[in-house]
Design a protein around this motif. Structure first.
Motif, short mmCIF file in Angstrom:
data_model
loop_
_atom_site.label_atom_id
_atom_site.label_comp_id
_atom_site.label_asym_id
_atom_site.label_seq_id
_atom_site.Cartn_x
_atom_site.Cartn_y
_atom_site.Cartn_z
N ALA A 8 0.73 -0.71 -0.11
CA ALA A 8 0.04 0.08 -0.30
C ALA A 8 0.55 1.60 0.56
O ALA A 8 0.48 2.28 -1.09
CB ALA A 8 -0.65 -0.09 1.39
N GLU A 9 2.46 1.21 0.57
CA GLU A 9 2.70 2.23 0.76
C GLU A 9 4.36 1.78 -0.28
O GLU A 9 4.61 0.27 0.12
CB GLU A 9 3.27 2.53 1.64
N SER A 10 5.09 3.17 -0.43
CA SER A 10 6.68 2.58 -1.00
C SER A 10 6.97 4.25 -1.31
O SER A 10 6.20 5.16 -1.67
CB SER A 10 6.33 1.77 -2.50
N TYR A 11 8.54 4.44 -0.25
CA TYR A 11 9.06 5.91 -0.57
C TYR A 11 9.33 6.14 -1.94
O TYR A 11 10.56 5.28 -1.76
CB TYR A 11 9.36 6.01 1.10
N PRO A 12 9.60 7.00 -2.31
CA PRO A 12 8.95 8.16 -2.07
C PRO A 12 7.61 8.74 -2.33
O PRO A 12 7.10 9.23 -2.74
CB PRO A 12 10.24 9.35 -1.83
N VAL A 13 6.57 7.58 -3.12
CA VAL A 13 5.68 7.68 -4.15
C VAL A 13 4.50 8.22 -2.90
O VAL A 13 3.83 8.97 -2.71
CB VAL A 13 5.07 6.65 -4.03
N ALA A 14 4.22 7.21 -1.89
CA ALA A 14 3.00 7.05 -1.08
C ALA A 14 3.85 7.31 0.52
O ALA A 14 3.72 5.37 1.16
CB ALA A 14 1.45 6.67 -0.78
N LYS A 15 3.95 7.59 1.71
CA LYS A 15 4.44 7.24 2.80
C LYS A 15 4.03 7.90 4.35
O LYS A 15 3.30 8.84 4.32
CB LYS A 15 5.88 7.84 3.62
N MET A 41 1.93 -0.77 -6.79
CA MET A 41 1.07 -0.54 -5.86
C MET A 41 -0.17 0.55 -5.95
O MET A 41 -0.59 0.45 -7.28
CB MET A 41 1.58 0.89 -4.52
N PRO A 42 -1.02 0.65 -4.46
CA PRO A 42 -2.57 1.86 -5.37
C PRO A 42 -2.10 2.80 -6.19
O PRO A 42 -0.56 4.04 -5.76
CB PRO A 42 -2.73 1.49 -4.27
N PHE A 43 -2.73 3.98 -6.94
CA PHE A 43 -2.47 4.77 -8.12
C PHE A 43 -3.66 6.43 -6.69
O PHE A 43 -4.94 5.95 -6.91
CB PHE A 43 -3.03 5.04 -9.24
N TYR A 44 -2.42 6.67 -6.14
CA TYR A 44 -3.05 7.57 -5.24
C TYR A 44 -3.42 9.30 -5.94
O TYR A 44 -2.28 9.54 -7.31
CB TYR A 44 -2.77 7.75 -3.80
N TYR A 98 -4.79 10.38 0.33
CA TYR A 98 -4.23 10.13 1.93
C TYR A 98 -4.27 8.11 1.41
O TYR A 98 -5.02 7.63 0.67
CB TYR A 98 -5.17 10.44 2.87
N VAL A 99 -3.43 8.02 1.85
CA VAL A 99 -3.18 6.17 1.23
C VAL A 99 -4.26 5.45 2.18
O VAL A 99 -4.82 4.69 1.80
CB VAL A 99 -2.28 5.83 1.95
N TYR A 100 -5.24 5.84 3.45
CA TYR A 100 -5.92 5.10 4.08
C TYR A 100 -7.27 5.77 4.37
O TYR A 100 -7.13 7.26 4.65
CB TYR A 100 -5.49 4.55 5.10
N SER A 101 -7.81 5.53 4.59
CA SER A 101 -9.44 5.87 4.76
C SER A 101 -10.61 5.65 5.20
O SER A 101 -10.37 4.06 6.14
CB SER A 101 -10.33 6.08 3.07
N ASN A 102 -11.73 5.87 5.37
CA ASN A 102 -12.86 4.69 6.41
C ASN A 102 -13.24 3.43 5.68
O ASN A 102 -13.52 2.97 6.10
CB ASN A 102 -13.85 5.76 5.99
N ASP A 103 -12.33 3.66 3.70
CA ASP A 103 -13.00 2.53 3.64
C ASP A 103 -12.51 1.04 2.63
O ASP A 103 -12.31 1.25 1.70
CB ASP A 103 -14.17 3.35 2.03
N ASP A 104 -11.34 1.38 3.30
CA ASP A 104 -9.99 0.08 3.15
C ASP A 104 -10.67 -0.89 3.05
O ASP A 104 -9.84 -1.44 2.39
CB ASP A 104 -8.71 0.77 3.90
N THR A 105 -11.40 -1.77 3.65
CA THR A 105 -11.71 -2.81 2.72
C THR A 105 -12.34 -3.31 1.58
O THR A 105 -11.32 -3.35 0.74
CB THR A 105 -12.99 -3.57 3.81
N ASN A 106 -13.08 -2.34 1.50
CA ASN A 106 -13.34 -2.80 -0.16
C ASN A 106 -12.03 -2.10 -1.28
O ASN A 106 -11.96 -2.38 -2.03
CB ASN A 106 -14.41 -1.57 -0.61
N ARG A 107 -11.57 -0.80 -0.68
CA ARG A 107 -10.40 0.01 -1.70
C ARG A 107 -9.24 -1.56 -1.70
O ARG A 107 -8.82 -1.80 -2.90
CB ARG A 107 -9.27 0.91 -1.16
N PHE A 108 -8.82 -1.48 -0.50
CA PHE A 108 -6.92 -2.95 -1.12
C PHE A 108 -7.73 -4.12 -1.39
O PHE A 108 -6.78 -5.13 -1.68
CB PHE A 108 -6.78 -2.80 0.29
#
Length: 469
Positions: A8-15, A41-44, A98-108
């Motif tokens: 879900a994360e990778s520096y320096p893309v999204a940390k 990883m996801p495209f944010y 932002y990397v994380y949200s309130n709907d992360d089950t569906n997103r990830f």
């Protein structure tokens, strides 16, 4: 050997935390070892995606939760990160600020499904699929159990636990979102009555790693409910200590610093960085400077900081600087302390990458009184920059910091997370600072320790090669 890291994360893309640092460095060091390592990883919607160019390498549709989503796999056009970087672009699900949200089950879950759909189409499939934390925890299950991914079932999977406190739980009501599988095996998804992606990964991955050897052993005793599972699966589990990216974290070339330095110029270089910090935050440069960098959460022991700082600052023999954010009540108390200890204490509530680098280069001591620390990277940055770590002996801190009371020791360690033990450790730091001959010798000793990713990347490659390849 071709390794596909999914994260879900990778520096320096999204940390957000240390996960990003690992996934931003490990593939680069593996590539230097003649291994083809890639990251997906996801495209944010963030600065990195706005300021770089991408090419589309795959596009498709998928039915997910009764909605048809169009998605693409994008590839970063240049190779400036040292590895090939791919993105899953599902605009209606993943394109958030932002990397994380309130709907992360569906997103990830959608991210994992889209990733595997793409992998199915590759002519040269990965030799190893390496998943990181619960956001990718259902990949090993789907590769081994979902009918649509049968062709991927013989690709070995490695799963790394960066922090077992977060497990991605969700209700069995959503089990229908997982691509069809033999429902007799639904127990592989379950732990404690919920679908638990972290537990599913531990059950289904070919190998499970943690980010330090001590953390692996500690999880068998305290793992937020997964203790018995990790003990049961211990034969396939191993702890491999994280490294740090020595190209990014190098005081000789770090562009953020006020003055660069190396081991032979450490005293003059660090003096300029400390001078800047003390001028910026109204602190006395003649006194030892203790600093904290990180999240203000219970795991880091931050709830004790207001009381620790009050007790420590009763003696005017030191200064304290804090950079971090988290619990609002703690933020408030730490801000209020500024009024009572002008010239001895200051805090920057928030996060600033440049400031963090200057603190590593200018503070005399770094505080890490963690209750939980799977590996810890801050102490490794501190060692690289010549800042003495004051740590609680747990997890990766236990594996990387030796107390000055022991042979070849270079840090200050304490065993419990209490106001008394932390303040006593700070007092030990003050006494050490008075002995400038020893203090300066320790700085040079610390800077010689190799905590780069070289050794860790090699350990992972050796692990990959054990998987019947």
């Amino acid at each position: 050997m071709k390794i596909l890291h999914i994260s879900a994360e990778s520096y320096p893309v999204a940390k957000v935390g240390g996960l990003a640092d690992v996934v931003g460095a490990l593939p680069k060091y593996q590539n230097s070892s003649k291994i083809v390592a890639q990251v997906v990883m996801p495209f944010y919607n963030n600065n990195f995606t706005k300021n770089n160019e991408f090419s589309s390498v795959f596009d498709a549709e998928m039915l997910f939760d009764d909605v048809i989503y169009t998605y693409k796999i994008l590839k970063l056009k240049n190779n400036k990160l040292g590895f090939e970087l791919f993105f899953v672009d599902i605009p209606k699900l993943l394109f958030t600020d932002y990397v994380y949200s309130n709907d992360d089950t569906n997103r990830f879950l959608a991210f994992q499904i889209a990733t595997l759909n793409w992998v199915l189409t590759l002519k040269q499939k990965p030799t190893i699929v390496h998943c990181h934390d619960h956001h990718t925890g259902l990949v090993p299950f789907m590769m081994s159990q979902s009918y649509v991914y049968h062709k991927l079932s013989m690709i070995p999977t490695v799963f790394t636990i960066h922090n077992a406190q977060y497990q991605g739980w969700f209700s069995h009501d959503k089990v229908g979102l997982v691509p069809a599988f033999n429902f007799n095996n639904v127990g592989l998804l379950d732990w404690g009555g919920s679908i638990n992606p972290l537990a599913a990964a531990i059950k289904c991955a070919w190998r499970v790693t943690t980010v330090s050897p001590s953390y692996m052993e500690e999880l068998k005793i305290s793992a937020n409910g997964l203790e018995s599972l990790l003990s049961h699966e211990s034969a396939k589990c191993i702890g491999i200590l994280n490294g740090i990216d020595w190209e990014v974290w190098n005081p000789e070339t770090d562009a953020y610093l006020i003055k660069n330095y190396k081991k032979t110029t450490v005293q003059s270089g660090r003096k300029e960085n400390k001078k800047w910090l003390c001028n910026q935050f109204n602190l006395d440069i003649e006194k030892p400077l203790f600093a904290f960098i990180g999240r203000l959460v219970g795991e880091k022991g931050a709830d004790l900081f207001p009381d620790v700082f009050k007790k420590s600052l009763q003696k005017t023999t030191k200064t304290i600087l804090l950079l971090g954010s988290g619990m609002q009540s703690v933020e408030y108390q730490l801000n209020e302390l500024k009024k009572d200890y002008i010239g001895s204490y200051n805090a920057f509530i928030g996060y600033d990458e440049k400031l963090s680098h200057i603190i590593y280069a200018g503070a005399d001591f770094l505080l890490m009184p963690s209750r939980v620390e799977p590996c810890g990277l801050n102490q490794l940055y501190a060692l690289r920059y010549g800042t003495i770590p004051i740590v609680r002996s747990i997890g990766g801190l236990k594996d990387t910091v030796i107390d000055i009371s022991k042979e070849n020791g270079f840090g200050i360690c304490h065993n419990e997370v209490t106001v008394e033990e932390i303040t006593n450790a700070v007092d030990r730091g003050v006494e050490l600072y008075k002995d400038q001959t020893k203090f300066k010798q320790l700085r040079k000793q610390m800077m010689e320790i190799d905590h780069s990713w070289n050794a860790s990347a090699t350990s992972y490659i050796k692990l990959y090669r054990t998987l019947n390849l």
